[in-house]
Every structure is written in C-alpha cells, then in structure tokens.
Scaffold this motif. Structure first.
Motif, PDB file in Angstrom:
ATOM      1  N   GLY A 131     -10.917  11.524 -18.050  1.00 20.22           N
ATOM      2  CA  GLY A 131     -11.419  11.562 -16.687  1.00 20.22           C
ATOM      3  C   GLY A 131     -10.431  10.958 -15.705  1.00 20.22           C
ATOM      4  N   LEU A 132     -10.960  10.365 -14.659  1.00 12.72           N
ATOM      5  CA  LEU A 132     -10.119   9.733 -13.636  1.00 12.72           C
ATOM      6  C   LEU A 132      -9.278   8.634 -14.262  1.00 12.72           C
ATOM      7  N   ASP A 133      -8.017   8.602 -13.873  1.00 10.56           N
ATOM      8  CA  ASP A 133      -7.107   7.650 -14.503  1.00 10.56           C
ATOM      9  C   ASP A 133      -6.417   6.779 -13.452  1.00 10.56           C
ATOM     10  N   VAL A 134      -5.330   6.131 -13.879  1.00 11.61           N
ATOM     11  CA  VAL A 134      -4.686   5.110 -13.068  1.00 11.61           C
ATOM     12  C   VAL A 134      -4.076   5.674 -11.791  1.00 11.61           C
ATOM     13  N   GLY A 135      -3.698   6.935 -11.786  1.00 14.35           N
ATOM     14  CA  GLY A 135      -3.128   7.523 -10.570  1.00 14.35           C
ATOM     15  C   GLY A 135      -4.108   7.527  -9.418  1.00 14.35           C
ATOM     16  N   VAL A 136      -5.365   7.855  -9.694  1.00 12.67           N
ATOM     17  CA  VAL A 136      -6.383   7.848  -8.642  1.00 12.67           C
ATOM     18  C   VAL A 136      -6.636   6.421  -8.163  1.00 12.67           C
ATOM     19  N   ALA A 137      -6.681   5.483  -9.102  1.00 15.42           N
ATOM     20  CA  ALA A 137      -6.889   4.083  -8.717  1.00 15.42           C
ATOM     21  C   ALA A 137      -5.745   3.564  -7.849  1.00 15.42           C
ATOM     22  N   ALA A 138      -4.511   3.956  -8.176  1.00 16.51           N
ATOM     23  CA  ALA A 138      -3.365   3.528  -7.367  1.00 16.51           C
ATOM     24  C   ALA A 138      -3.431   4.115  -5.970  1.00 16.51           C
ATOM     25  N   ALA A 139      -3.849   5.381  -5.865  1.00 13.60           N
ATOM     26  CA  ALA A 139      -3.946   6.012  -4.552  1.00 13.60           C
ATOM     27  C   ALA A 139      -5.037   5.360  -3.709  1.00 13.60           C
ATOM     28  N   VAL A 140      -6.202   5.101  -4.329  1.00 14.70           N
ATOM     29  CA  VAL A 140      -7.287   4.453  -3.585  1.00 14.70           C
ATOM     30  C   VAL A 140      -6.882   3.040  -3.167  1.00 14.70           C
ATOM     31  N   GLY A 141      -6.253   2.313  -4.090  1.00 11.55           N
ATOM     32  CA  GLY A 141      -5.804   0.960  -3.738  1.00 11.55           C
ATOM     33  C   GLY A 141      -4.740   0.964  -2.651  1.00 11.55           C
ATOM     34  N   GLY A 142      -3.816   1.930  -2.711  1.00 11.96           N
ATOM     35  CA  GLY A 142      -2.779   1.995  -1.679  1.00 11.96           C
ATOM     36  C   GLY A 142      -3.352   2.311  -0.305  1.00 11.96           C
ATOM     37  N   GLY A 143      -4.288   3.266  -0.243  1.00 10.16           N
ATOM     38  CA  GLY A 143      -4.906   3.580   1.048  1.00 10.16           C
ATOM     39  C   GLY A 143      -5.707   2.419   1.603  1.00 10.16           C
ATOM     40  N   GLY A 190       0.809  -1.209   0.000  1.00  5.51           N
ATOM     41  CA  GLY A 190       0.000   0.000   0.000  1.00  5.51           C
ATOM     42  C   GLY A 190       0.842   1.259   0.000  1.00  5.51           C
ATOM     43  N   ALA A 191       1.958   1.245   0.756  1.00  5.61           N
ATOM     44  CA  ALA A 191       2.838   2.421   0.782  1.00  5.61           C
ATOM     45  C   ALA A 191       3.488   2.651  -0.576  1.00  5.61           C
ATOM     46  N   VAL A 192       3.875   1.567  -1.254  1.00  2.00           N
ATOM     47  CA  VAL A 192       4.476   1.710  -2.587  1.00  2.00           C
ATOM     48  C   VAL A 192       3.474   2.288  -3.580  1.00  2.00           C
ATOM     49  N   LEU A 193       2.237   1.806  -3.548  1.00  2.93           N
ATOM     50  CA  LEU A 193       1.214   2.344  -4.448  1.00  2.93           C
ATOM     51  C   LEU A 193       0.931   3.819  -4.157  1.00  2.93           C
ATOM     52  N   ALA A 194       0.931   4.182  -2.859  1.00  5.67           N
ATOM     53  CA  ALA A 194       0.644   5.567  -2.496  1.00  5.67           C
ATOM     54  C   ALA A 194       1.719   6.514  -2.999  1.00  5.67           C
ATOM     55  N   VAL A 195       3.000   6.122  -2.873  1.00  6.98           N
ATOM     56  CA  VAL A 195       4.084   7.015  -3.301  1.00  6.98           C
ATOM     57  C   VAL A 195       4.289   6.947  -4.811  1.00  6.98           C
ATOM     58  N   TRP A 196       3.774   5.911  -5.456  1.00  7.14           N
ATOM     59  CA  TRP A 196       3.905   5.783  -6.915  1.00  7.14           C
ATOM     60  C   TRP A 196       2.774   6.513  -7.650  1.00  7.14           C
ATOM     61  N   SER A 197       1.629   6.656  -6.995  1.00  6.22           N
ATOM     62  CA  SER A 197       0.460   7.231  -7.662  1.00  6.22           C
ATOM     63  C   SER A 197       0.653   8.678  -8.137  1.00  6.22           C
ATOM     64  N   PRO A 198       1.407   9.563  -7.442  1.00  2.55           N
ATOM     65  CA  PRO A 198       1.548  10.938  -7.962  1.00  2.55           C
ATOM     66  C   PRO A 198       2.263  11.013  -9.309  1.00  2.55           C
ATOM     67  N   PHE A 199       2.997   9.980  -9.682  1.00  2.00           N
ATOM     68  CA  PHE A 199       3.715   9.995 -10.952  1.00  2.00           C
ATOM     69  C   PHE A 199       2.897   9.354 -12.073  1.00  2.00           C
ATOM     70  N   ARG A 200       1.648   9.037 -11.783  1.00  2.00           N
ATOM     71  CA  ARG A 200       0.720   8.529 -12.792  1.00  2.00           C
ATOM     72  C   ARG A 200      -0.314   9.613 -13.094  1.00  2.00           C
ATOM     73  N   ILE A 201      -1.061   9.412 -14.183  1.00  2.00           N
ATOM     74  CA  ILE A 201      -2.070  10.388 -14.593  1.00  2.00           C
ATOM     75  C   ILE A 201      -3.281  10.277 -13.670  1.00  2.00           C
ATOM     76  N   TRP A 202      -3.734  11.433 -13.169  1.00  2.00           N
ATOM     77  CA  TRP A 202      -4.889  11.477 -12.276  1.00  2.00           C
ATOM     78  C   TRP A 202      -6.161  11.888 -13.028  1.00  2.00           C
ATOM     79  N   TYR A 203      -6.083  12.983 -13.759  1.00  2.00           N
ATOM     80  CA  TYR A 203      -7.302  13.459 -14.419  1.00  2.00           C
ATOM     81  C   TYR A 203      -6.907  14.366 -15.590  1.00  2.00           C
ATOM     82  N   GLY A 204      -7.535  14.118 -16.717  1.00  2.00           N
ATOM     83  CA  GLY A 204      -7.326  14.991 -17.888  1.00  2.00           C
ATOM     84  C   GLY A 204      -5.898  15.010 -18.356  1.00  2.00           C
ATOM     85  N   GLY A 205      -5.163  13.917 -18.275  1.00  2.00           N
ATOM     86  CA  GLY A 205      -3.782  13.860 -18.735  1.00  2.00           C
ATOM     87  C   GLY A 205      -2.783  14.479 -17.769  1.00  2.00           C
TER      88      GLY A 205
END
Length: 209
Positions: free
Chosen positions: A111-123, A14-29
């Motif tokens: 819309g919402l992309d993989v960064g948001v999914a990684a953050a939700v999954g990590g939390g 979960g910690a790895v997903l949380a710190v990795w999620s900011p480097f992925r796309i969150w919304y609108g590219g």
C-alpha cells in the motif's frame, strides 16, 4: 531572531523532502518517478506503465521545491506557502486517483509507502515555514521612512526684527513759531526801526529849546 532562522529552515527541509519523495516507493512497489503526471487527471494511477523523469510526479514536486527555494531567498511567504499547497495538492490528488483505480487504499506492504509520507511531510513543513518565517516589510506608497528630527533642521536661531522706518517731523517754519510776548526793553531781532535815546530834562531857569 528565531523566526528569521526557524522559518526558512523548516521551508528548506520541506523542499528537500518534496524533491526526494518521487525517488521513494509510493504505492505497490512503484516509485513516484514511475507514476505519470497524466495519472493525476485520468485516474489510472495503478497502471504499470513507467514514466520518464520529467513526465512523472517529479515534475510538479521538483517545481514546488524550486518555488520554495526562491521564496526563502526572496523572503516571500506567499511563494513558500504556494509550494506547500502544490506538494500537498499533488499528493492528495494522486491518492484520490489511486483509490479510485484500486478500489481502496492501504498503508504498508503493497500500500502507501514512504514516498507518500515524505511528500505529505514536506508539504506540511513548507506551510509551517511560510507561517513562521517573517515576510518582507512592505512600505506604503508616499509614506516617509522616518519622521524628520528636529536636529536635522538647522534654521536660523532667531529671526530679525521687522524694519520700522523712522518718522520724520519737519521743523516749524517762521509762521508756525510762537511769537514771544512784548516785553519792555526787548526788541525783536528783525525790528529795523531806529530808537533814539530820550532827551535830557531841561535845566532850571532856561527855556527849553
């Protein structure tokens, strides 16, 4: 045994997903590292202005990952759980601000992309790890760690009998000694009178004297 391995493993993933999620796309590219932390409180989540790394969503999510790592090392369920709450809180708050700014939220495409999914999954994994992993055993103040065993106490096999002084009975004195009854021919040892033998009988035809 499984809790000692499975719980910390979930927390680390979960910690790895949380710190990795900011480097992925969150919304609108846009990546999470391009979204300013100020957008969480101003509601300008759709602004095109890019942010510095330490001023973006990486700051709270990276702090949450560090808190989770310390919680795993210290076996603190509270720390790991707090990290999960922080990751989910930041993600949900950003989604609310983004929805207010864009008017609606969509998933996929722009819309919402993989960064948001990684953050939700990590939390979520952080919260599951905190619930599964065993915490530190806290001992109450003044509570003995283990009851003393009988073998640890080496006392005397038997106690000596109490001393009882001997009773002294004085010997009876002369006054206390019982006197023997008078007996014929018996003279007490302490009698100093002179006893003469009896005179012989007079001869017949001779006057006495």
């Amino acid at each position: 045994m499984l809790r000692n391995i499975f719980g910390p493993l979930l927390a680390l993933v979960g910690a790895v997903l949380a710190v990795w999620s900011p480097f992925r796309i969150w919304y609108g590219g846009r990546q999470g590292s391009d979204i300013r932390v100020d957008d969480l409180f101003t509601g300008a989540g759709a602004t095109p202005a890019d942010a510095a790394l330490l001023g973006s969503l990486f700051l709270p999510l990276g702090f949450a990952a560090l808190l989770a790592l310390l919680g795993v090392l210290l076996r603190s369920r509270v720390a790991v759980g707090a990290a999960g709450v922080l990751v989910l809180g930041v993600t949900v708050l950003w989604m609310v601000r983004q929805g207010q700014s864009a008017g609606s939220l969509t998933a996929g495409g722009d819309g919402l992309d993989v960064g948001v999914a990684a953050a939700v999954g990590g939390g979520t994994l952080l919260l599951l790890g905190a619930a599964v992993m065993p915490g530190r055993a806290m001992r109450r103040y003044g509570e003995p760690s283990a009851p003393p065993s009988e073998a640890a106490y080496e006392g005397p096999a038997s106690y000596p009998e109490p001393y009882e002084p001997e009773t002294y009975e004085p010997e009876p004195t002369l006054r206390e000694k019982p006197l023997a009854p008078p007996d014929a021919g018996h003279r007490p040892d302490d009698d100093d009178t002179l006893t003469l033998p009896p005179l012989p009988p007079p001869l017949p035809g001779r006057p006495p004297g």
